[in-house]
Design an enzyme around this catalytic site. Sequence first.
Site, PDB file in Angstrom:
ATOM      1  N   ASP A  84      36.924  42.379  43.713  1.00 24.63           N
ATOM      2  CA  ASP A  84      38.149  41.898  44.390  1.00 24.63           C
ATOM      3  C   ASP A  84      38.192  42.217  45.879  1.00 24.63           C
ATOM      4  O   ASP A  84      39.181  41.912  46.545  1.00 24.63           O
ATOM      5  CB  ASP A  84      39.419  42.449  43.735  1.00 24.63           C
ATOM      6  N   ASP A  95      43.891  46.061  31.278  1.00 22.22           N
ATOM      7  CA  ASP A  95      44.018  45.584  32.654  1.00 22.22           C
ATOM      8  C   ASP A  95      45.247  46.168  33.342  1.00 22.22           C
ATOM      9  O   ASP A  95      45.377  46.061  34.565  1.00 22.22           O
ATOM     10  CB  ASP A  95      44.140  44.062  32.678  1.00 22.22           C
TER      11      ASP A  95
END
Length: 401
Positions: free
Chosen positions: A163, A357
């Site tokens: 990311d 997550d």
Amino acid sequence: MPARVSARTARTLTAAVATAALAALAVAPAQATTAHRPGGERRPPAALYTPPANADANRQIVDLLRHGKLRDAAGVLAMTLTPQAVWYGDGTPAQVESSVRATVTDAARKHALPVLALYNIPGRDCAQYSAGGAANTAEYEAWIDAVRRGIGDRPATVILEPDSLALLPADCGADDAQGSLTAARYTEIHYAVEALEPLAGTKVYLDAGHSGWHSVNDIVPRLAEAGIADASGFFLNISNYRSDSELAWYGKLISSCLAYTATGGAAADCPNQFWPVNDAQGWLDAHVHTAPSAMKHFVTDTSRNGQGPWTPPAGVYSDAQDWCNPPGRGLGARPTLNTGDPLLDAKLWVKIPGESDGQCTRGTAGPNDPERGYPDPAAGAWFTQQALELVHDANPPLLPH
């Protein structure tokens, strides 16, 4: 396990564990291969490395055995015995150096190739579920130096900062008017590439998000700015759910656009994943003549994409968070270095399947995940219900029928 169990129970559990282990080994892919660096240098044959399992995964296996759920126990065990990445984030330079050295040494002893996911970039995850990271560029560079010392001359594949490029500080309103944090991000990634890629046996891959996020035209300039020219390639789909075929096409388009821009072309001219396939392939045939061996390669995360991405119910959530513990997903293709695709170096399990997550509320007040009816575990914590979903819905199946 309780301190006192009957001999019969002990024998039953032992037999079940042995059965599970055999089942797991029966479906484990053959990993022997000879990997190549772009310059033609050969690595010794390698199997992908399997790190020790999450301790809570082992507790779940024991609990399933106690309750007579032997096939589920075998499935979770098989999942944990599949090669996976080892994640490094936070910690002091001394701590990460010691831990990385222990991992690569153990892997080398087993003639295996470790996958190291480095996750300590300043401003990590834009202060969201996995917030944290180094405090500044100097601290990050010292941390990367420690990783370099830990790897040394032993083989490693490095997944550099998931990311970090697909979610720049500028993308989430975290930057200042001058864009100094985004500029620092590029400096930090390029520093890591220059520190780690020259190591003997090490390949470094940079963040390119996934096919449902940025267009090719957007991600290619980011990769170039971050130093992709000096890296082995890029990675796709970390902790996400896009299908293998979609990722292979997206990766080919990125690799081709990188080759095109390396000869002076503009990324804005490249076809992206939203073009009709025939039109895009025609453009590539006309404009890209670089051999695959000379192009930037990529790796994909197949740990949880066996059922592809989740489609949220229409009009239900203000923010469906389709990336966050979506229901009904399954393990994907087993990790391998033998992909059959000249641009795809490996299919890997980078995200540890079974680890949450984060606490997903999908735009509601929470604390429950409205798709599940209870709060999800914190990011990185073991998620027993999801672990079983991944096993049950694995594609291809994890265990023989």
